[in-house]
Design an enzyme around this catalytic site. Sequence first.
Site, short mmCIF file in Angstrom:
data_model
loop_
_atom_site.label_atom_id
_atom_site.label_comp_id
_atom_site.label_asym_id
_atom_site.label_seq_id
_atom_site.Cartn_x
_atom_site.Cartn_y
_atom_site.Cartn_z
N TYR A 3 43.70 73.54 -31.34
CA TYR A 3 43.26 72.58 -32.21
C TYR A 3 43.89 71.25 -31.51
CZ TYR A 3 42.89 69.21 -36.11
OH TYR A 3 42.57 68.18 -36.85
N HIS A 4 43.06 70.33 -31.50
CA HIS A 4 43.61 68.97 -30.76
C HIS A 4 43.77 68.03 -31.85
CE1 HIS A 4 43.54 65.81 -28.02
NE2 HIS A 4 43.31 66.46 -26.87
#
Length: 333
Positions: free
Chosen positions: A132-133
């Site tokens: 996840y960014h």
Amino acid sequence: MSDSGNQSCLMGAQDTFSFLMCVFHAWEAWAGIGQLEDYLSVLEYLLWVFTPLAVVFILPFIIVILIYLSILFLHVYKRKNQLREAYCNNLWDGARKTLATLWDGHGAIWHGYEIHGMEKIPDEGAALIVYYHGAIPIDYYYFLANVIIQKGRPCHSVADHLLFKIPGFKLLLEVFSVIHGPQEECVRALRSGHLLGISPGGVREALLSDETYPLVWGKRTGFAQVAIDSQVPVIPMFTQNVREGFRSLGTLRFFRWLYERFRLPIAPVYGGFPVKFRTFLGDPIPYDSNVNAAELADKVQQAVQSLIDQHQQIPGNILRALMERFHRKHKSG
């Protein structure tokens, strides 16, 4: 004091002291000293109000400064060791390990950084790590540092093409094996036995996700096709409180429009708060020749979402994330 009052004061002065006092009051009235005190009071109030706001926007630039300091170190290291290049196949190993130690120290001090499930990263062989960014993927930098320190190997990374246009970043990207991300290049890296990290959400997720942690992947399946073509396992990854460390204003209508219309990721980022970071690695999803790219992409997305559901209290809260520095509970019910 008015001009006529000043003149009468000067004319009526009986001694030198009285005369000097009249001159001082006349100068005070002419210079507006009394109003200056009011201005200073207003200025002091404005500083009191806006200083915290300025700090949260300044802190992200500290990370940029640290990155440029890392680049400077690499340039110095290169000059010092250029004579050894012909005799050493791993010229940059020392530089990578030094920077990994510095970044790991930063993570430990500023965020109490922890990583859970490191044993799921293979000591040898390839794997695709999907994460996840956050608004700023500083948690991924800490993860890369831990891979170098604990596994003794680098992890290649896929980054947005805009990163390659930032002045001075070329050497840093080369040393840490960051690629733009054509599928053929990703497959080549994995088939060569390297680890490869990628965020399907990328810049879009960095800008448009928020403290509720939605995955902004759309219908992207390219990363899944890379894993299938390379016949490697996929390891899901998520960092708790990454959105409380740094937040983006990309969800505001104007900045969202700029990105959607012109692909300009210029939304302001604020934060740098010393919240607790914990990175969690999920169970590897093995290669299956009977699964297509769309099915694998869906399976990986569910795995990352499961890590979010398990380890992140939603909506995220900065104060709560700060307090987690002082206790070991991962997620309150």
